[in-house]
Design an enzyme around this catalytic site. Structure first.
Site, PDB file in Angstrom:
ATOM      1  N   SER A 124       0.824  -1.210   0.000  1.00 47.06           N
ATOM      2  CA  SER A 124       0.000   0.000   0.000  1.00 47.06           C
ATOM      3  C   SER A 124       0.852   1.250   0.000  1.00 47.06           C
ATOM      4  CB  SER A 124      -0.893  -0.001   1.256  1.00 47.06           C
ATOM      5  OG  SER A 124      -1.470   1.266   1.459  1.00 47.06           O
ATOM      6  N   TYR A 149      -1.802  -0.506  10.670  1.00 49.40           N
ATOM      7  CA  TYR A 149      -2.066  -1.122   9.363  1.00 49.40           C
ATOM      8  C   TYR A 149      -0.898  -0.831   8.412  1.00 49.40           C
ATOM      9  CZ  TYR A 149      -3.529  -1.302   4.535  1.00 49.40           C
ATOM     10  OH  TYR A 149      -3.557  -1.529   3.185  1.00 49.40           O
ATOM     11  N   LYS A 153       2.204  -3.361   6.591  1.00 51.91           N
ATOM     12  CA  LYS A 153       2.589  -3.434   5.171  1.00 51.91           C
ATOM     13  C   LYS A 153       4.098  -3.212   5.033  1.00 51.91           C
ATOM     14  CE  LYS A 153      -1.376  -4.350   3.387  1.00 51.91           C
ATOM     15  NZ  LYS A 153      -1.601  -5.687   2.779  1.00 51.91           N
ATOM     16  N   ARG A 295      -9.782  14.319   9.329  1.00 49.57           N
ATOM     17  CA  ARG A 295      -9.751  12.965   9.908  1.00 49.57           C
ATOM     18  C   ARG A 295      -8.310  12.682  10.318  1.00 49.57           C
ATOM     19  NH1 ARG A 295     -11.397   7.822   6.178  1.00 49.57           N
ATOM     20  NH2 ARG A 295      -9.520   8.500   5.057  1.00 49.57           N
TER      21      ARG A 295
HETATM   22  C1  WQD Z   1      -9.685   9.232   0.616  1.00 49.82           C
HETATM   23  C2  WQD Z   1      -9.908  10.693   0.872  1.00 49.82           C
HETATM   24  C3  WQD Z   1     -10.365  11.284   3.169  1.00 49.82           C
HETATM   25  C4  WQD Z   1     -14.213   9.295   3.485  1.00 49.82           C
HETATM   26  C5  WQD Z   1      -7.194   4.162   2.368  1.00 49.82           C
HETATM   27  C6  WQD Z   1      -6.192   3.340   3.084  1.00 49.82           C
HETATM   28  C7  WQD Z   1      -5.070   2.972   2.152  1.00 49.82           C
HETATM   29  C8  WQD Z   1      -5.619   2.346   0.911  1.00 49.82           C
HETATM   30  C9  WQD Z   1      -6.668   3.238   0.259  1.00 49.82           C
HETATM   31  C10 WQD Z   1      -5.385  -0.035   1.196  1.00 49.82           C
HETATM   32  C11 WQD Z   1      -9.239  11.183   2.154  1.00 49.82           C
HETATM   33  C12 WQD Z   1     -11.551  11.593   2.281  1.00 49.82           C
HETATM   34  C13 WQD Z   1     -13.010   9.752   2.983  1.00 49.82           C
HETATM   35  C14 WQD Z   1     -15.217  10.223   3.855  1.00 49.82           C
HETATM   36  C15 WQD Z   1     -13.777  12.018   3.178  1.00 49.82           C
HETATM   37  N1  WQD Z   1      -6.153   1.064   1.209  1.00 49.82           N
HETATM   38  N2  WQD Z   1     -12.809  11.079   2.832  1.00 49.82           N
HETATM   39  N3  WQD Z   1     -14.962  11.555   3.684  1.00 49.82           N
HETATM   40  O1  WQD Z   1      -7.501   7.099   3.502  1.00 49.82           O
HETATM   41  O2  WQD Z   1      -6.603   7.654   1.163  1.00 49.82           O
HETATM   42  O3  WQD Z   1      -6.562   5.321   1.956  1.00 49.82           O
HETATM   43  O4  WQD Z   1      -7.670   3.486   1.237  1.00 49.82           O
HETATM   44  O5  WQD Z   1      -4.297  -0.209   0.814  1.00 49.82           O
HETATM   45  O6  WQD Z   1      -4.233   2.050   2.836  1.00 49.82           O
HETATM   46  O7  WQD Z   1      -5.668   4.100   4.131  1.00 49.82           O
HETATM   47  O8  WQD Z   1      -8.742   6.392   1.402  1.00 49.82           O
HETATM   48  O9  WQD Z   1     -11.075   6.547   0.705  1.00 49.82           O
HETATM   49  O10 WQD Z   1     -10.549   6.545   3.205  1.00 49.82           O
HETATM   50  O11 WQD Z   1     -10.008   8.544   1.828  1.00 49.82           O
HETATM   51  O12 WQD Z   1     -13.574  13.228   3.038  1.00 49.82           O
HETATM   52  O13 WQD Z   1     -16.339   9.864   4.324  1.00 49.82           O
HETATM   53  O14 WQD Z   1     -11.315  10.918   1.064  1.00 49.82           O
HETATM   54  O15 WQD Z   1     -10.158  12.332   4.107  1.00 49.82           O
HETATM   55  O16 WQD Z   1      -8.741  12.472   1.923  1.00 49.82           O
HETATM   56  P1  WQD Z   1      -7.323   6.727   2.069  1.00 49.82           P
HETATM   57  P2  WQD Z   1     -10.172   6.960   1.816  1.00 49.82           P
END
Ligand code: WQD
Length: 337
Positions: A124, A149, A153, A295
């Protein structure tokens, strides 16, 4: 060539099973269905035209895992099965370290015992933490993980690297995913988050479908074009095809003791607001959202340099953000709350 796909009923795993079949490989699934639904097998049958062999078992169950290696003539392993929720990993670190690390060690031990030489690992972009420069390349230093997490990785990558160095015949690739989104164009398989989605796109599609009241955008005061976070959103089918290319690259290595890592991203970054606007365009309807607090654990910006994966693994992302969101929306419309 039979390929064991751990977590093969999951979001990325199931899409990879389809692409393995399309490429002439024979996928065999092991999945404990803790974070996936057995109905994914029906979707796979609908796409592929026949059942995919699936063992309902945990990758930490030595007997079950060895039974598969004894029964099936496995020649390669793609290891998806892992706990993967960043927030949950902070609350339950031991469960994450045990599950994610032990399953990887066990697989490598059994592969050595049964002479299996090809290993593709689901890593990741979280291994980079908050990058100092963008886009991130594979040479970008891994920073201290921002969650257990992400740390699992990083540690798994080191375990694989060190084991390859000690094992003359083993060949392994770690694929560092960015943000997988979308679904198979048939809408037979897709993302099935259990409970309230933590990831952005399923939360968007569930809001648009009326399952959620509104999307909260976690912060718009970041140092980015519109103040919201930047990520590299990659269509899950493109990501699945990258695993086929990784296996083909491993097959080309004739001398063993091969280990490499690849960023698997589009090379483009999009803000959260850009994703929301693109979704409104493809769905033809406004999305109910508000701006909320940041967040914890979110990095401000991260997106990949895809040069290495484009040139060495001969893989390039094909789908656009809008195509990915349109596929995600089509999949959502098939689901019942
Ligand atoms: C994306 C953006 C949030 C939800 C995660 C894992 C990473 C990988 C991909 C496995 C961020 C914003 C999100 C919401 C929001 N997975 N958001 N409101 O955190 O980049 O990565 O998934 O390998 O390991 O950490 O993905 O989709 O959670 O967030 O504003 O209700 O969307 O702040 O900027 P993230 P995400």
């Amino acid at each position: 060539m039979k390929i064991l796909v751990t977590g093969g009923a999951g979001f990325i795993g199931s899409h990879t099973v389809v692409e393995l079949h399309n490429a002439g490989f024979e996928p065999v699934i092991i999945d404990n269905f803790n974070n996936s639904k057995i109905t994914a097998l029906d979707g796979l049958r609908a796409i592929i035209g026949h059942d995919v062999r699936c063992y309902q078992a945990d990758c930490n169950d030595v007997a079950a895992l060895e039974g598969i290696f004894k029964t099936e003539n496995i020649e390669g392993v793609i290891h998806f099965a892992a706990h993967k929720a960043v927030g949950e990993s902070v609350a339950q670190p031991l469960s994450y370290y045990y599950n994610n690390l032990n399953s990887t060690v066990l697989l490598l031990e059994l592969m050595e015992k049964y002479g299996i030489e090809n290993f593709v690992f689901s890593s990741s972009c979280t291994v980079y933490g908050e990058p100092d420069a963008l886009p991130v390349t594979e040479a970008t230093p891994r920073k201290a993980a921002t969650s257990p997490y992400g740390n699992t990785k990083q540690i798994c990558e080191d375990i694989i690297r060190d084991h390859v160095r000690a094992t003359p015949s083993l060949k392994a690739i770690a694929l560092r995913y960015f943000n997988p989104i979308g679904a198979h164009q048939s809408a037979q398989i897709g993302e099935l988050p259990l409970g309230v989605p933590s990831n952005l796109v399923p939360f968007i599609t569930q809001t648009a479908a009326g399952w959620r009241e509104k999307l909260t955008i976690f912060g718009n005061d970041y140092n980015t074009p519109d103040g919201t976070n930047v990520r590299d959103y990659i269509h899950v089918v493109d990501l699945a095809k990258a695993h086929v290319q990784a296996l083909r690259l491993l097959q080309k290595q004739t001398t063993g003791q091969y280990y490499d890592v690849f960023n698997v991203g589009t090379g483009r970054g999009n803000t959260v607001l850009e994703v929301v606007k693109a979704f409104e365009k493809v769905s033809g309807q406004p999305l109910n959202y508000e701006i909320g607090a940041r967040r914890s654990g979110d990095v401000e910006q991260i997106f990949a340099s895809a040069d290495k994966v484009n040139n060495i693994m001969e893989w390039t992302a094909q789908k656009t953000l809008e195509e990915s969101l349109a596929d995600a929306w089509r999949w959502q419309l098939t689901l019942k709350k």
